[in-house]
Design a protein around this motif. Sequence first.
Motif, PDB file in Angstrom:
ATOM      1  N   UNK A 233       0.863  -1.417   0.305  1.00 55.01           N
ATOM      2  CA  UNK A 233       0.176   0.102   0.164  1.00 55.01           C
ATOM      3  C   UNK A 233       0.820   1.064   0.056  1.00 55.01           C
ATOM      4  N   UNK A 234       1.911   0.949   0.948  1.00 55.19           N
ATOM      5  CA  UNK A 234       3.068   1.901   0.349  1.00 55.19           C
ATOM      6  C   UNK A 234       3.396   3.141  -0.696  1.00 55.19           C
ATOM      7  N   UNK A 235       3.521   2.017  -0.947  1.00 55.44           N
ATOM      8  CA  UNK A 235       4.450   1.444  -2.071  1.00 55.44           C
ATOM      9  C   UNK A 235       3.239   2.063  -3.675  1.00 55.44           C
ATOM     10  N   UNK A 236       2.286   1.273  -3.225  1.00 53.57           N
ATOM     11  CA  UNK A 236       0.919   1.839  -4.870  1.00 53.57           C
ATOM     12  C   UNK A 236       0.642   3.445  -4.066  1.00 53.57           C
ATOM     13  N   UNK A 237       0.771   3.983  -2.894  1.00 57.71           N
ATOM     14  CA  UNK A 237       0.035   5.490  -2.595  1.00 57.71           C
ATOM     15  C   UNK A 237       1.596   6.758  -3.018  1.00 57.71           C
ATOM     16  N   UNK A 238       2.434   5.715  -3.132  1.00 58.11           N
ATOM     17  CA  UNK A 238       3.986   6.860  -3.247  1.00 58.11           C
ATOM     18  C   UNK A 238       3.597   7.083  -4.611  1.00 58.11           C
ATOM     19  N   UNK A 239       3.536   5.415  -5.578  1.00 58.81           N
ATOM     20  CA  UNK A 239       3.145   5.699  -7.108  1.00 58.81           C
ATOM     21  C   UNK A 239       2.337   6.413  -7.337  1.00 58.81           C
ATOM     22  N   UNK A 240       1.142   6.380  -6.538  1.00 65.39           N
ATOM     23  CA  UNK A 240       0.531   7.810  -6.941  1.00 65.39           C
ATOM     24  C   UNK A 240       0.421   9.251  -6.110  1.00 65.39           C
TER      25      UNK A 240
END
Length: 479
Positions: A233-240
């Motif tokens: 989730x941290x990776x996906x939020x960082x990508x967004x």
Amino acid sequence: MSDPLLGLPPDLFVAAFPFHLVFDRQFQIQQAGEVLKRIHPELSIKPDLGSHFKILRPRVQLDFDAIHKRSGSLFILESLHNGMKIKGQMMYDPSREVMFFLCSLGVTDVADLAPLGVKLKDFAIHDPIADFLFLLQAKSSALADAHNLTEELRQKQAQLQSTLELQAQLTQTAEAQSKALAQTLNELRQTQTILIQTEKMSSLGQMVAGIAHEINNPVNFIHGNVSHAETYVQDLLGLIRLYQQEYPEPSQTILEELEEIEWEFLEEDLIKLLKSMRVGTERIRGIVTSLRTFSRLDEAEFKKVDLQESIESTLMILRHRLRPKNKPEILVLQEYDRLPKIECYSGPLNQVFMNLLSNAIDAVEEAVSTQTGSEIDQSQLIPAPQIGIQTEMLSNDWVRVRITDNGIGMKEEVRSKIFDPFFTTKPVGKGTGLGLSISYQIITEWHGGKLYCHSIPGEGTEFIVEIPVRQQVEERVAA
């Protein structure tokens, strides 16, 4: 004719989803599960969804298109009549222009079913809520078995009392024979006490260890995956966030979608949700660890044990009694000295701490009940209910554990008998009179230690356990 949404005949559909709802664009209820209609008869009188339920989650108005857009979310509806909650997923059937709400009862305790007139057999086979309630019911069955065993012990106590009365009659006619009989009965009583304790605690230990094992496997799986989920989730939020930096002016469609999914709230709450899940699994793992520590009841060998760990595991098991509903919370004051690991029978020693702490809780609760049920001047009120636990080194070879309470205390004539087998001041069916007697045997005979009791009526009681750090080479086997 089969339902076009799931391809099931109506009778099979009702059996598969006993709590479902079907409503049209005007929120008129077209169909409801048989069990839901039974516990909510108002649905048949006025088939208007808005007259019976409000949407708690997600935060949408009672709008058909809005519900359709969020159909992939978990929906929770609350009854406006009795507060009953149902949760599930919305599914849209374009051929009939209706919405299917496939749901189940939102309950967490078997006791919550009785007021609604629902039984476990009313749930669908695939319903995870039913699986959870079955687990709670299994727990209740285990407690009922323990109660039955206590009743059996009480009956044996009554039988033994009758035998002792017979002994008294024989004493009047044959003093020599009565003395021999008294000795025999005393030995039989001690043997019986040990056998009862061994069988009872061994069975309890196996049951607790089994339950802890069954709980531990899925909890470890969930706990391990929560950590990975947090990372993903941290990776996906960082990508967004990177997309937002690189493309600071998104299209109108993306802006509308961000507003629809409440992006700012979702971004903040998702991390909190995962962290709370991790904290929850850690608490369950702590309880499982305590259960495993406490369940070492049939270990027949001396081993080195951390006394503080044993006491803490026992407190974890008794936490529900320290924080009861509708009663004052019992404060536990802990003062631990730096102690070495001691050689002991781990399981039986845990049983001693369980008996002493349970008696302390009973004494404090009785003091609170006595105070609540009588007219007492406010200046004479006892302080907040509390239990003290203190450990200390007596010397290089001995350790001491003090367990105190500010309960009702005991008179001297009662205190002098508390270590006698089958002596109890508790009501019939609640106390067996074996707990302190067995504890005394475990400390003095099994471990070569000492067990004292000091008490002042109306002020409280103190139990003192003293045991050697190292045991003698020859084992003390209580058999």
